[in-house]
Design an enzyme around this catalytic site. Structure first.
Site, short mmCIF file in Angstrom:
data_model
loop_
_atom_site.label_atom_id
_atom_site.label_comp_id
_atom_site.label_asym_id
_atom_site.label_seq_id
_atom_site.Cartn_x
_atom_site.Cartn_y
_atom_site.Cartn_z
N LYS A 54 24.13 95.91 33.03
CA LYS A 54 23.06 96.67 33.68
C LYS A 54 23.04 98.10 33.14
O LYS A 54 21.99 98.65 32.84
CB LYS A 54 23.25 96.68 35.21
CG LYS A 54 22.91 95.34 35.85
CD LYS A 54 23.30 95.24 37.32
CE LYS A 54 23.03 93.84 37.84
NZ LYS A 54 23.39 93.64 39.25
N GLN A 98 26.72 96.58 43.76
CA GLN A 98 26.96 95.23 43.24
C GLN A 98 27.66 94.37 44.30
O GLN A 98 28.64 94.79 44.91
CB GLN A 98 27.82 95.32 41.96
CG GLN A 98 28.02 94.00 41.24
CD GLN A 98 26.74 93.41 40.66
OE1 GLN A 98 25.78 94.12 40.35
NE2 GLN A 98 26.71 92.09 40.54
N ASP A 121 17.13 96.61 44.37
CA ASP A 121 17.58 95.22 44.52
C ASP A 121 16.66 94.45 45.47
O ASP A 121 16.72 93.23 45.53
CB ASP A 121 19.00 95.21 45.14
CG ASP A 121 20.07 94.86 44.13
OD1 ASP A 121 19.77 94.13 43.17
OD2 ASP A 121 21.21 95.32 44.32
#
Ligand code: GUN
Length: 293
Positions: A54, A98, A121
């Site tokens: 990422k 995460q 997200d």
């Protein structure tokens, strides 16, 4: 009989990255540099790889990217304090924590503490609600289902009227938002899960199958309707014997060798859904940066 088309997620993601990079250059001329903050807690090896990818892609796009690596024993309050700082930092447009988190941390509390405007997200209840209500213009859509949807559109177009779609798995990250997106595109949607009675029978009637279960090679060739489009979200690490040696290998939830003989198009693992997830994260971050103007 011909085998299925291989959907090249890696190539599509690279094309998207180029477009995002160009848009970023324009935005920079207006004085805005998209900023992505990635928070990783603990040492989970798969998470370390995802976060590295990422960060690398964010830099490729021309974003400013920061990584906050916290010890697995960090207190919940410290995590919440960091998120508060990032929420208030005008150089940060996207915040990502995460998952999975170490057991001692409350995932709901932490994901919901990110302001919805920076929730790239799409995990905040505001964004979940907008997606469920069909407000795709304003929702941040979770990256994996958003990427799957683009690959489905490439095969079948934006309007899925008259098509049956089955999502296998009902997670908040993939299954549920995937079903919302398919429904919004006019597909007739079924979600299968642990308590579903006849998964093969349901899948057999489906023009679109999205597998997001986490069970290696679960979906078999004889479950698939001939010509179906099959999207494999699973990333399972398995041990296989090769020349008398045990080797670690990535495999999806779909029995690729069988299903490739029946479907019209299929995503490989790796190189299908994975790279698209990262591209959609960049897309969401760019959008957030534009929104901040
Ligand atoms: N872990 C696995 N997939 C994801 C994702 O899409 N976002 C975050 N934050 N964590 C994940």
């Amino acid at each position: 009989m011909s085998t299925a088309l291989l959907i090249n997620g890696k190539q599509k993601a690279q094309e998207l990255t180029v477009t995002i990079k160009e848009a970023t250059l324009k935005l920079k001329q207006e004085g805005i540099i998209p900023g992505l903050a990635v928070v990783i807690i603990g040492e989970d090896p798969a998470s370390q790889v995802y976060v590295r990818n990422k960060k690398r892609t964010a830099e490729e796009c021309g974003f400013s990217s920061t990584q906050h690596s916290l010890d697995k024993d960090v207190s919940e309050q410290e995590v919440l304090n960091l998120i508060k700082t990032l929420n208030e930092d005008s150089a940060v447009h996207g915040i990502l924590v995460q998952l999975p988190l170490p057991r001692n941390l409350n995932e709901e509390l932490i994901t919901q503490s990110i302001v919805p405007e920076k929730d790239v997200d799409g995990f905040h209840y505001i964004n979940i609600g907008k997606l469920a209500a069909g407000d795709l213009e304003n929702a941040f859509v979770p990256c994996t289902p958003a990427g799957c949807m683009l690959m489905i559109e490439d095969q079948l177009g934006k309007d899925l009227s008259g098509l049956n779609a089955t999502v296998i798995g009902r997670s908040n990250i993939v299954g549920k938002p995937m079903a919302s997106l398919l429904l919004q595109a006019n597909a007739t949607v079924t979600i299968c899960h642990k308590a579903t009675k006849d998964v093969p029978g349901i899948v057999k009637q489906s023009d679109i199958v999205v597998a997001a279960v986490g069970r290696p090679d679960m979906i078999k060739g004889n479950w698939i309707k001939p010509g179906a489009v099959v999207i494999d979200v699973g990333i399972n690490r398995i041990e296989v014997e090769e020349n008398g040696e045990m080797k670690s290998k990535l495999t999806g939830d779909v029995d690729f060798d069988e299903v490739v003989m029946v479907a019209s198009a299929i995503t490989p693992v790796p190189g299908g859904v994975g790279p698209m997830t990262i591209a959609m994260l960049m897309f969401n971050t760019l959008r957030s940066a534009k929104n901040s103007q």
